[in-house]
Design a protein around this motif. Structure first.
Motif, PDB file in Angstrom:
ATOM      1  N   TYR A 118       0.812  -1.203   0.000  1.00  0.00           N
ATOM      2  CA  TYR A 118       0.000   0.000   0.000  1.00  0.00           C
ATOM      3  C   TYR A 118       0.854   1.264   0.000  1.00  0.00           C
ATOM      4  O   TYR A 118       0.400   2.335  -0.411  1.00  0.00           O
ATOM      5  CB  TYR A 118      -0.917   0.016   1.225  1.00  0.00           C
ATOM      6  N   VAL A 119       2.069   1.147   0.501  1.00  0.00           N
ATOM      7  CA  VAL A 119       2.992   2.283   0.544  1.00  0.00           C
ATOM      8  C   VAL A 119       3.984   2.231  -0.614  1.00  0.00           C
ATOM      9  O   VAL A 119       4.326   3.255  -1.199  1.00  0.00           O
ATOM     10  CB  VAL A 119       3.751   2.307   1.893  1.00  0.00           C
ATOM     11  N   GLY A 120       4.446   1.028  -0.945  1.00  0.00           N
ATOM     12  CA  GLY A 120       5.469   0.861  -1.970  1.00  0.00           C
ATOM     13  C   GLY A 120       4.942   0.813  -3.386  1.00  0.00           C
ATOM     14  O   GLY A 120       5.719   0.613  -4.331  1.00  0.00           O
ATOM     15  N   TRP A 121       3.629   0.980  -3.560  1.00  0.00           N
ATOM     16  CA  TRP A 121       3.023   0.986  -4.896  1.00  0.00           C
ATOM     17  C   TRP A 121       3.644   2.101  -5.728  1.00  0.00           C
ATOM     18  O   TRP A 121       3.894   3.205  -5.227  1.00  0.00           O
ATOM     19  CB  TRP A 121       1.522   1.208  -4.750  1.00  0.00           C
ATOM     20  N   MET A 122       3.903   1.844  -7.007  1.00  0.00           N
ATOM     21  CA  MET A 122       4.587   2.816  -7.855  1.00  0.00           C
ATOM     22  C   MET A 122       3.791   4.114  -8.016  1.00  0.00           C
ATOM     23  O   MET A 122       4.346   5.155  -8.355  1.00  0.00           O
ATOM     24  CB  MET A 122       4.904   2.222  -9.232  1.00  0.00           C
ATOM     25  N   HIS A 123       2.498   4.068  -7.757  1.00  0.00           N
ATOM     26  CA  HIS A 123       1.687   5.277  -7.803  1.00  0.00           C
ATOM     27  C   HIS A 123       2.170   6.305  -6.782  1.00  0.00           C
ATOM     28  O   HIS A 123       1.991   7.510  -6.966  1.00  0.00           O
ATOM     29  CB  HIS A 123       0.227   4.919  -7.533  1.00  0.00           C
ATOM     30  N   PHE A 124       2.808   5.817  -5.705  1.00  0.00           N
ATOM     31  CA  PHE A 124       3.269   6.699  -4.645  1.00  0.00           C
ATOM     32  C   PHE A 124       4.777   6.954  -4.691  1.00  0.00           C
ATOM     33  O   PHE A 124       5.214   8.098  -4.548  1.00  0.00           O
ATOM     34  CB  PHE A 124       2.898   6.118  -3.276  1.00  0.00           C
ATOM     35  N   ILE A 125       5.573   5.896  -4.880  1.00  0.00           N
ATOM     36  CA  ILE A 125       7.023   6.079  -4.757  1.00  0.00           C
ATOM     37  C   ILE A 125       7.815   5.536  -5.947  1.00  0.00           C
ATOM     38  O   ILE A 125       9.032   5.624  -5.949  1.00  0.00           O
ATOM     39  CB  ILE A 125       7.566   5.425  -3.469  1.00  0.00           C
ATOM     40  N   VAL A 168      -3.803   0.530 -17.172  1.00  0.00           N
ATOM     41  CA  VAL A 168      -3.642   0.152 -15.758  1.00  0.00           C
ATOM     42  C   VAL A 168      -2.709  -1.033 -15.582  1.00  0.00           C
ATOM     43  O   VAL A 168      -2.311  -1.345 -14.456  1.00  0.00           O
ATOM     44  CB  VAL A 168      -4.998  -0.180 -15.103  1.00  0.00           C
ATOM     45  N   PHE A 169      -2.349  -1.693 -16.663  1.00  0.00           N
ATOM     46  CA  PHE A 169      -1.520  -2.902 -16.592  1.00  0.00           C
ATOM     47  C   PHE A 169      -0.239  -2.699 -15.780  1.00  0.00           C
ATOM     48  O   PHE A 169       0.070  -3.516 -14.896  1.00  0.00           O
ATOM     49  CB  PHE A 169      -1.198  -3.385 -18.014  1.00  0.00           C
ATOM     50  N   PRO A 170       0.546  -1.620 -16.012  1.00  0.00           N
ATOM     51  CA  PRO A 170       1.770  -1.444 -15.215  1.00  0.00           C
ATOM     52  C   PRO A 170       1.501  -1.308 -13.724  1.00  0.00           C
ATOM     53  O   PRO A 170       2.254  -1.840 -12.896  1.00  0.00           O
ATOM     54  CB  PRO A 170       2.379  -0.161 -15.794  1.00  0.00           C
ATOM     55  N   LEU A 171       0.438  -0.613 -13.352  1.00  0.00           N
ATOM     56  CA  LEU A 171       0.123  -0.431 -11.941  1.00  0.00           C
ATOM     57  C   LEU A 171      -0.291  -1.736 -11.284  1.00  0.00           C
ATOM     58  O   LEU A 171       0.065  -2.006 -10.131  1.00  0.00           O
ATOM     59  CB  LEU A 171      -0.985   0.611 -11.784  1.00  0.00           C
ATOM     60  N   VAL A 172      -1.042  -2.565 -11.997  1.00  0.00           N
ATOM     61  CA  VAL A 172      -1.454  -3.863 -11.455  1.00  0.00           C
ATOM     62  C   VAL A 172      -0.246  -4.770 -11.267  1.00  0.00           C
ATOM     63  O   VAL A 172      -0.076  -5.403 -10.216  1.00  0.00           O
ATOM     64  CB  VAL A 172      -2.491  -4.531 -12.388  1.00  0.00           C
ATOM     65  N   ILE A 173       0.608  -4.841 -12.284  1.00  0.00           N
ATOM     66  CA  ILE A 173       1.796  -5.687 -12.201  1.00  0.00           C
ATOM     67  C   ILE A 173       2.716  -5.212 -11.083  1.00  0.00           C
ATOM     68  O   ILE A 173       3.280  -6.013 -10.329  1.00  0.00           O
ATOM     69  CB  ILE A 173       2.546  -5.693 -13.550  1.00  0.00           C
TER      70      ILE A 173
END
Length: 258
Positions: A51-58, A119-124
């Motif tokens: 939830y923190v290390g998701w690429m959307h954030f960092i 959304v594929f990159p975010l899911v992977i």
């Protein structure tokens, strides 16, 4: 027709190229934050989680992802109407099915594919981070303040983080579908496939500059950033979906092909 369309998608090299690019964008951040020399005991007090290390954030590749997002959405399938017209395939198809049905199938398949590759990159990436870190509970005061006041739905993030991730993915999926639809609608006007594919990128870039000039949030920040947006998000989505679909069906239906 649906079976033929999905078979056609699988034979498009650009579709697989986009997926490979998405995998690279997704896995590079995972490799960079992969834990080393940690035991199971370390995780008891370790603040990192998907939830923190998701690429959307960092994620360090997220900036690249946001820059090429319109291309990811459009390259996969937005040029198919122009391709069908230029190759004469459209005339062959319309001898077997009604034009309205063809236009409807083309629109929804293009929307779905555009959203999917977006959304594929975010899911992977999220799945990759889950292989490295446990899904521990979010805590604002314990190393996890990535969604603060003024960000996108902080209450939902800390109370139901997985639902928060799903909602973000749905929004980004819809944004990708809208951009793909804009490219498809433009293909009813201009039959040059390469121009069609870059139209969503030009559209987003121009609108971002215009909105920033008037002190408003850009489209990129609204849909891909971690900011408080409120009703603007739904207004832009509604305008994008309705505007692109009306333009596409109106011009596509008026265009004589046989």
């Amino acid at each position: 027709m649906l079976k033929m369309e999905f078979h056609r998608i699988g034979k498009r090299p650009v579709f697989w190229f986009i997926l490979i690019v998405g995998i690279l964008l997704a896995l590079i951040p995972v490799i960079q934050i992969w834990p080393e020399s940690l035991s199971k005991e370390d995780y008891a007090m370790y603040p990192m989680s998907p939830y923190v290390g998701w690429m959307h954030f960092i994620g360090e590749t997220y900036l690249i992802y946001t820059l090429i997002f319109p291309l990811l959405a459009s390259l996969a399938y937005s040029d198919t109407y122009a391709e069908d017209y230029n190759t004469g395939l459209l005339k062959n198809i319309l001898t077997r099915i009604e034009k309205k049905k063809y236009l409807l199938n083309r629109f929804f398949i293009n929307f779905f594919i555009g959203g999917l590759v977006s959304v594929f990159p975010l899911v992977i990436n999220f799945m990759g981070v889950m292989t490295a870190f446990p899904l521990i509970e979010n805590n604002y005061y314990f190393g996890m303040p990535v969604v603060v006041n003024g960000s996108f739905l902080p209450e939902l993030y800390y109370e139901h983080p997985f639902l928060y991730i799903i909602l973000r993915l749905i929004i980004i999926f819809l944004f990708g579908g809208v951009l793909a639809s804009i490219g498809l609608a433009f293909s009813t006007i201009v039959k040059n496939r390469y121009i069609v594919l870059i139209v969503p990128l030009l559209f987003v870039t121009a609108l971002d500059v215009l909105l920033n000039a008037f002190g408003q949030l850009s489209l990129t920040r609204i849909f891909l950033g971690n900011v408080e947006v409120g009703w603007l998000l739904f207004v832009y989505l509604s305008i994008g979906i309705l505007g692109s679909s009306i333009l596409y069906f109106y011009l596509g239906d008026k265009h004589e092909t046989i």
